[in-house]
Design a protein around this motif. Structure first.
Motif, PDB file in Angstrom:
ATOM      1  N   ASN A 125      -6.012  -0.566   2.580  1.00 49.94           N
ATOM      2  CA  ASN A 125      -5.589  -1.292   1.381  1.00 49.94           C
ATOM      3  C   ASN A 125      -6.558  -2.423   1.040  1.00 49.94           C
ATOM      4  O   ASN A 125      -6.412  -3.547   1.506  1.00 49.94           O
ATOM      5  CB  ASN A 125      -4.175  -1.850   1.587  1.00 49.94           C
ATOM      6  N   ASN A 167       2.728  -2.648  -6.000  1.00 50.85           N
ATOM      7  CA  ASN A 167       1.909  -1.703  -5.240  1.00 50.85           C
ATOM      8  C   ASN A 167       0.480  -1.719  -5.815  1.00 50.85           C
ATOM      9  O   ASN A 167       0.176  -2.512  -6.723  1.00 50.85           O
ATOM     10  CB  ASN A 167       2.553  -0.313  -5.218  1.00 50.85           C
ATOM     11  N   THR A 168      -0.389  -0.871  -5.274  1.00 47.57           N
ATOM     12  CA  THR A 168      -1.802  -0.957  -5.689  1.00 47.57           C
ATOM     13  C   THR A 168      -1.983  -0.510  -7.132  1.00 47.57           C
ATOM     14  O   THR A 168      -2.998  -0.821  -7.750  1.00 47.57           O
ATOM     15  CB  THR A 168      -2.714  -0.129  -4.767  1.00 47.57           C
ATOM     16  N   ASN A 173       0.827  -1.210   0.000  1.00 50.49           N
ATOM     17  CA  ASN A 173       0.000   0.000   0.000  1.00 50.49           C
ATOM     18  C   ASN A 173       0.860   1.259   0.000  1.00 50.49           C
ATOM     19  O   ASN A 173       1.221   1.777   1.048  1.00 50.49           O
ATOM     20  CB  ASN A 173      -0.925  -0.025   1.217  1.00 50.49           C
ATOM     21  N   HIS A 208      -0.088   4.096  -0.568  1.00 44.04           N
ATOM     22  CA  HIS A 208      -0.869   5.223  -0.052  1.00 44.04           C
ATOM     23  C   HIS A 208      -0.722   5.388   1.464  1.00 44.04           C
ATOM     24  O   HIS A 208      -1.256   6.340   2.037  1.00 44.04           O
ATOM     25  CB  HIS A 208      -2.353   5.042  -0.386  1.00 44.04           C
ATOM     26  N   SER A 209      -0.078   4.450   2.105  1.00 44.33           N
ATOM     27  CA  SER A 209       0.112   4.526   3.556  1.00 44.33           C
ATOM     28  C   SER A 209       1.553   4.919   3.867  1.00 44.33           C
ATOM     29  O   SER A 209       2.489   4.366   3.273  1.00 44.33           O
ATOM     30  CB  SER A 209      -0.183   3.173   4.204  1.00 44.33           C
ATOM     31  N   ASN A 218     -10.439   3.865   1.065  1.00 47.48           N
ATOM     32  CA  ASN A 218      -9.570   2.863   0.473  1.00 47.48           C
ATOM     33  C   ASN A 218      -8.689   3.532  -0.601  1.00 47.48           C
ATOM     34  O   ASN A 218      -8.751   4.751  -0.786  1.00 47.48           O
ATOM     35  CB  ASN A 218     -10.379   1.666  -0.056  1.00 47.48           C
ATOM     36  N   THR A 219      -7.872   2.753  -1.283  1.00 45.53           N
ATOM     37  CA  THR A 219      -6.920   3.368  -2.218  1.00 45.53           C
ATOM     38  C   THR A 219      -7.633   3.983  -3.419  1.00 45.53           C
ATOM     39  O   THR A 219      -7.062   4.818  -4.114  1.00 45.53           O
ATOM     40  CB  THR A 219      -5.872   2.345  -2.711  1.00 45.53           C
ATOM     41  N   SER A 242      -5.342  -5.924  -0.256  1.00 52.59           N
ATOM     42  CA  SER A 242      -4.747  -6.929   0.624  1.00 52.59           C
ATOM     43  C   SER A 242      -5.847  -7.725   1.317  1.00 52.59           C
ATOM     44  O   SER A 242      -6.817  -7.142   1.825  1.00 52.59           O
ATOM     45  CB  SER A 242      -3.872  -6.254   1.679  1.00 52.59           C
ATOM     46  N   SER A 279      -7.253  -6.635   4.777  1.00 56.13           N
ATOM     47  CA  SER A 279      -8.344  -5.686   5.039  1.00 56.13           C
ATOM     48  C   SER A 279      -9.615  -6.422   5.439  1.00 56.13           C
ATOM     49  O   SER A 279     -10.529  -5.814   5.988  1.00 56.13           O
ATOM     50  CB  SER A 279      -8.596  -4.805   3.812  1.00 56.13           C
ATOM     51  N   SER A 315       4.308   2.216   4.422  1.00 53.46           N
ATOM     52  CA  SER A 315       5.144   1.571   3.390  1.00 53.46           C
ATOM     53  C   SER A 315       6.554   2.153   3.396  1.00 53.46           C
ATOM     54  O   SER A 315       7.465   1.557   2.842  1.00 53.46           O
ATOM     55  CB  SER A 315       4.504   1.744   2.006  1.00 53.46           C
TER      56      SER A 315
END
Lengths: 266, 266
Positions: free
Chosen positions: B135, A170-171, A135, A137-138, B170-171, B138, B141, A141
């Motif tokens: 995320n 990654n996403t 992730n 976005h976090s 979420n992303t 994953s 979640s 990471s």
């Protein structure tokens, strides 16, 4: 087996983590893995600076200064008679009442343990994990936190698929890193590694390779592996050639010259 | 203060988590939070089934069957003389050597602790966390794991911004849940909650509300909150009205009739 816990050396069997420690209940903490060579910690200043930076993001006070932590690591190395090996320094937020909000006045836990150096690693075969994604976005990471379950899942998938290691996307579908190391790929004569913004942990070895001009940051996709001349994985314990991904050879499927040159220079 | 650890009741002060426990070192485990009312666990079967399902995803053996775990919880409730309160059941993979790959023959840790019921909660004001995202790529979640740092970060942001709670996107920018509860929003007379595919934990209370026809799943964006009649948060400890988000009232800014009706029906 001696460990260092909250200010003193003790037998591992006497070391007790409180069941209410937020490291155990919520993964609320950070760690560093440090190489010991010739009885000394390698790049200890960088590891402690990264720990401190991560603790600021988590608003987690570090109860010992860098000098005290360096002295603690030296004391453990001496007590264990460690010449070559690995230290792990774990910082958790300590005990807290039930619930997610951190205690207003935390008493963090600091644990330092030692282990022998793993046997020298040969070439690695990896899979690209399909079970999970990293992730980006976090901010986690970019920190070495106690939340390592995505890496555990990826590594379990690698084992099921007969591989040694897992690469995580990654996403957005870009390559981020492996379950325990940064990824380096040689493309058109340049050694490139995913940027931190793509979900790569800012590894200490990675930083050294970038600073010394041995590598540069660039976003990478799985397609880049198919056209790579070679690839390798790097963390504080060393550099290992990555010779196959998802069953297909990387480059000619053997350890490459860039890996060999950089390993020799270590 | 009595706890239950690996098969027996003991004083909390005597309970020891090994510093090498992968729950502490890697967040490698799961937990359940269970409401105790009238001296009995509420929906214990559902919680234990969820724990078991999560353990299968992590390939983590549960060393006690559901009947033994139910008996353990009952024994702890009796030892603590608990009428109303909260239990937490934590399952970790137990100790392991340094590194991410799980041990081939794990000896998991099971810990059950008890706490008083938190004071009845009033209306909540939340922020939408900007510091991190949940995320949904994953499988974690969808599991109640020991990797709770994204929720900790979100909750710290809420505190800095003067709010009680944080909602996580979420992303993809959709609403997932709050730091500790599922989100329900009343839109055009229907009570909706984000689907698990959007990163919502499949909460036990959430499942009950869906099964009883009190709510339905639908993806939600922050814009939906602006046009909602009301909103509330739900977890195993209860339902709490969500009266403001990012400083703007939800509906008329007071607890709504759907929340009142569902709370009264509990």
């Amino acid at each position: 087996m001696t460990v260092w816990l909250n200010g003193r050396l003790m037998a591992a069997a006497e070391a007790r983590i409180d069941p209410a420690d937020r490291g155990f209940t919520l993964g609320d903490g950070l760690f560093e893995t440090l190489r010991v060579a010739g009885g000394r910690v390698c790049h200890g200043d960088r590891h402690l600076a990264r720990l401190s930076a991560g603790a600021r993001v988590l608003d987690l006070p570090v109860p010992y200064g860098p000098d005290a932590l360096a002295a603690a690591m030296a004391a453990l190395i001496a007590a264990r008679g460690l010449e070559d090996g690995v230290l792990r320094l774990t910082l958790s937020r300590g005990t807290g009442a039930r619930g997610v909000p951190p205690p207003p006045d935390p008493h963090p836990t600091v644990l330092i343990t030692a282990a022998p150096l793993p046997p020298p690693g040969g070439p690695m075969r990896a899979v690209i994990a399909t079970v999970t994604r990293r992730n980006e976005h976090s901010p986690l990471s970019r920190l070495k936190t106690l939340n390592y379950l995505d890496s555990v899942l990826a590594r379990q998938e690698a084992a099921r698929r007969g591989a040694d290691e897992a690469l995580l996307l990654n996403t957005a579908g870009r390559l981020a890193e492996s379950s325990v190391a940064n990824l380096f790929v040689v493309l058109e004569g340049r050694t490139v590694t995913p940027p931190v913004a793509d979900g790569a942990l800012p590894g200490i070895r990675r930083a050294l390779l970038l600073e010394r001009g041995h590598a540069e940051e660039r976003s990478l996709t799985p397609d880049d592996l198919a056209r790579a001349g070679e690839a390798f994985l790097a963390n504080s314990l060393g550099l290992r050639p990555l010779v196959a991904v998802d069953g297909r050879p990387v480059g000619n499927g053997a350890p490459g010259p860039v890996w060999a040159a950089l390993s020799a220079a270590e």
